[in-house]
Motif scaffolding. Structure first.
Motif, PDB file in Angstrom:
ATOM      1  N   UNK A  16     -30.209  22.212  21.151  1.00 23.45           N
ATOM      2  CA  UNK A  16     -29.902  20.799  21.370  1.00 23.45           C
ATOM      3  C   UNK A  16     -29.673  20.523  22.855  1.00 23.45           C
ATOM      4  N   UNK A  17     -30.052  19.330  23.269  1.00 26.13           N
ATOM      5  CA  UNK A  17     -29.863  18.920  24.657  1.00 26.13           C
ATOM      6  C   UNK A  17     -28.460  18.353  24.856  1.00 26.13           C
ATOM      7  N   UNK A  18     -28.086  18.188  26.109  1.00 27.92           N
ATOM      8  CA  UNK A  18     -26.793  17.593  26.438  1.00 27.92           C
ATOM      9  C   UNK A  18     -26.676  16.196  25.842  1.00 27.92           C
ATOM     10  N   UNK A  19     -27.745  15.425  25.927  1.00 29.63           N
ATOM     11  CA  UNK A  19     -27.734  14.071  25.367  1.00 29.63           C
ATOM     12  C   UNK A  19     -27.502  14.107  23.863  1.00 29.63           C
ATOM     13  N   UNK A  20     -28.173  15.005  23.169  1.00 25.79           N
ATOM     14  CA  UNK A  20     -27.999  15.122  21.722  1.00 25.79           C
ATOM     15  C   UNK A  20     -26.584  15.534  21.362  1.00 25.79           C
TER      16      UNK A  20
END
Length: 200
Positions: A16-20
């Protein structure tokens, strides 16, 4: 000591990305931020975070459908405070790990000039994301406002591109900063996750 550039990644995030992560854990982050602010005021008589962020958190109920509609200042301040939250939250998915070296930004100055003088706008953009900061909103430069920190990040593909550019333009004037970035990128090569930087 001055500002340092630090490199992180999520250990158990499943890619998962930081935004997610921010979207998924926004509600628990808001609860943590509210409690931390109350405790700081009660115990030390000090405010926690900015008045702007505290107020915005009261009026932004969720982010899943409106992340990119919010002001950049809100997204950027939220991003930085979320990194603090990850350090204190007892949530395995949010566990982060240091990657690469942690040194003063002064060590990057020579390499900043080298990267800019390469004359490749794509290279310079990726380089600035790490050493200056990058907003989760529209890939703009992190909006520091009156803050003394910034956040940056690179996807897996961007990490590979940046390493390729550094190696392409390597020479006598590469500077210590480029070597430091390469250390972090080499450590990230097997992880296949987003790289996050803080400049603080």
């Amino acid at each position: 000591m001055g500002c340092r550039i630090n490199y992180y990644c999520f250990v158990n995030g499943g890619g998962k990305t930081l935004k997610e992560m921010i979207v998924d854990h926004y509600q628990s982050f808001k609860e943590w931020h509210s409690k931390t602010a109350a405790n700081c005021l009660a115990e030390f008589g000090e405010e926690f975070g900015s008045a702007y962020l505290r107020e915005k958190l009261l009026y932004v109920p969720e982010l899943s459908n409106n992340f990119y509609l919010e002001e950049q200042q809100f997204i950027d301040e939220l991003t930085y405070q979320f990194i603090d939250y990850c350090d204190s939250a007892d949530i395995p998915e949010l566990e982060t790990s240091f990657v690469g070296p942690s040194v003063n930004v002064i060590n990057y100055r020579e390499s900043d000039d080298w990267a800019m003088q390469a004359g490749n706008s794509d290279f310079w953009e990726l380089w600035r994301y790490l050493t200056i900061g990058r907003s989760l909103k529209g890939n703009a430069i992190f909006a520091k406002q009156n803050l003394d920190y910034s956040i940056g990040f690179l996807s897996c593909s961007e990490q590979k591109k940046l390493k390729s550019f550094i190696e392409m333009y390597a020479g006598d004037s590469i500077g210590n900063g480029a070597e430091l970035v390469l250390q972090a990128l080499d450590e990230m090569a097997e992880k296949e996750v987003e790289l996050i930087t803080t400049v603080e």
